[in-house]
Scaffold this active site. Sequence first.
Site, PDB file in Angstrom:
ATOM      1  N   LYS A   1       3.672   3.575  -9.521  1.00  0.00           N
ATOM      2  CA  LYS A   1       3.977   2.154  -9.363  1.00  0.00           C
ATOM      3  C   LYS A   1       2.827   1.480  -8.625  1.00  0.00           C
ATOM      4  CE  LYS A   1       7.746  -0.789  -7.557  1.00  0.00           C
ATOM      5  NZ  LYS A   1       9.088  -0.753  -6.928  1.00  0.00           N
TER       6      LYS A   1
ATOM      7  N   SER B   1      12.892  -3.024  -9.113  1.00  0.00           N
ATOM      8  CA  SER B   1      11.561  -3.568  -9.343  1.00  0.00           C
ATOM      9  C   SER B   1      10.601  -2.593 -10.005  1.00  0.00           C
ATOM     10  CB  SER B   1      10.968  -4.012  -7.997  1.00  0.00           C
ATOM     11  OG  SER B   1      10.806  -2.892  -7.128  1.00  0.00           O
TER      12      SER B   1
ATOM     13  N   SER C   1      15.644  -0.038  -6.338  1.00  0.00           N
ATOM     14  CA  SER C   1      14.567  -0.250  -7.311  1.00  0.00           C
ATOM     15  C   SER C   1      14.109   0.986  -8.066  1.00  0.00           C
ATOM     16  CB  SER C   1      13.357  -0.892  -6.623  1.00  0.00           C
ATOM     17  OG  SER C   1      13.643  -2.219  -6.278  1.00  0.00           O
TER      18      SER C   1
END
Length: 493
Positions: free
Chosen positions: A78, A158, A182
């Site tokens: 990420k 997210s 997330s």
Amino acid sequence: MTELNKLTVADSIKGLKNKDFTSTELIGAHIKQIEKHRNLNAYVTDTFDLALKQAEAADQKYAQNNARTLEGIPFAAKDLFCTKGIRTTACSNILKNFIPNYESSVTQNIFDKGGVMLGKTNMDEFAMGSANITSCFGNVISPWKANDDNADLVPGGSSGGSAAAVSGFMASAALGSDTGGSVRQPASFTGLVGFKPTYGRCSRYGMISFASSLDQAGIFTRSVLDSSIMLEAMMGFDEKDSTSIKAEVPELQSAIGSSMKNMKIGVPLSLGEGSIIEPDIMKMWQDTIELLKNAGAEIVDITLPHAKYGVAVYYVIAPAEASSNLSRYDGVRYGLRVERENMTLDEMYEMTRSTGFGEEVKRRIMIGTYVLSSSGMDAYYLKAQKVRRLVANDFNNAFAKVDAILLPAAPTAAFKIGEKQNDPTIMYLNDLFTIPASLAGLPCASVPAGLSARGLPLGIQIIGKQLDEYNVLKVASTIESGVKHIKFEPKGF
């Protein structure tokens, strides 16, 4: 033979050890898949040259019978994990060209075990979102489609880019971060295993901060065994992180397939009453309860009386911490700087931040700044901290009677892009079932447990006692075995 990019982490390790294929071939298959599915917008930065160089080194290690635990295994990170010499943006315009000169501890841990990084994945800006629709690089599209509609769906957020990458066979595993859900919510939306360890198990050093008392690195995989392998590599004490827990990294892989005999599973069914939970989710929850009962577990009714306040508490505490953490982005030291002739320093701050931050980030900074103000501190922030302690106490009381707790990972299946984004409150409620465990800092996982009537994956959440990742994996593995007749794979991939 299974396509190389569809192999699990465990099967890839086995194949590499047996010399059925090389790491270079394995990485090449993943690069080909990434190129084929650029439309999903899962990656924001490719590191193919680095990956191929790392793969060549891995092949040499295997030739010398000197391979490490993750030697040659492709993963994605990420884009809030700092990677030395590689752009790291948190998918915000304010950091769009930021290149760190140091490595995050979690990515370094994986590199030290032989992992090969394919690239950095898309995400909601500064990890603020539940649908991956606030990134400065554009929306992420889920690899999944409903069986009655061809509309593009959100992958969750997210960490939506990481979820799309693993679900779409563009990485064997991918790092995410989980502040209020997330990792677990996107895993539920995309048919993956998503694991958030105990707060402090994984170092936060080199992770771009959202809410420091809640942020924790997590991992997406396509099997529970893979999750255990990756967690063993990621976790560990780090003196560079003041919140890192000084505890031995446990052996986790033996949890897979362990007996459920004498295991007590707590079920707070009252949390599903009167909420926005969809009927498909409720059925999946009940089916999973029966599955665990049939596997030998004892089901215990429990209550978590303060969990219903979790979302309200979270959206006071997390924005407050974000307001403080994001104050460092002022255009002076690094990142975007907006300047005009004869501009004062205050005007430069204002222009840089108003230009660099997106709307959702600005909203949360404003909320956070208010609750930390003299008028908001007593009325909101201090009260939220007290209720956070009550939420944690509820879990402590429950865990005096049970070994793990079972909840849905999300109240709904994946929804269409654009369907809910105009109502922030509805978006915030996506984390209804994940936030309470985050507030208490507990280890938890989402594991695929069923399909909706429209053919979309649904995840069940297992919450464990602090530092008890082992039992979370044990329960997750039992559920995985019980639904192995269901194919959690998007069509066309």
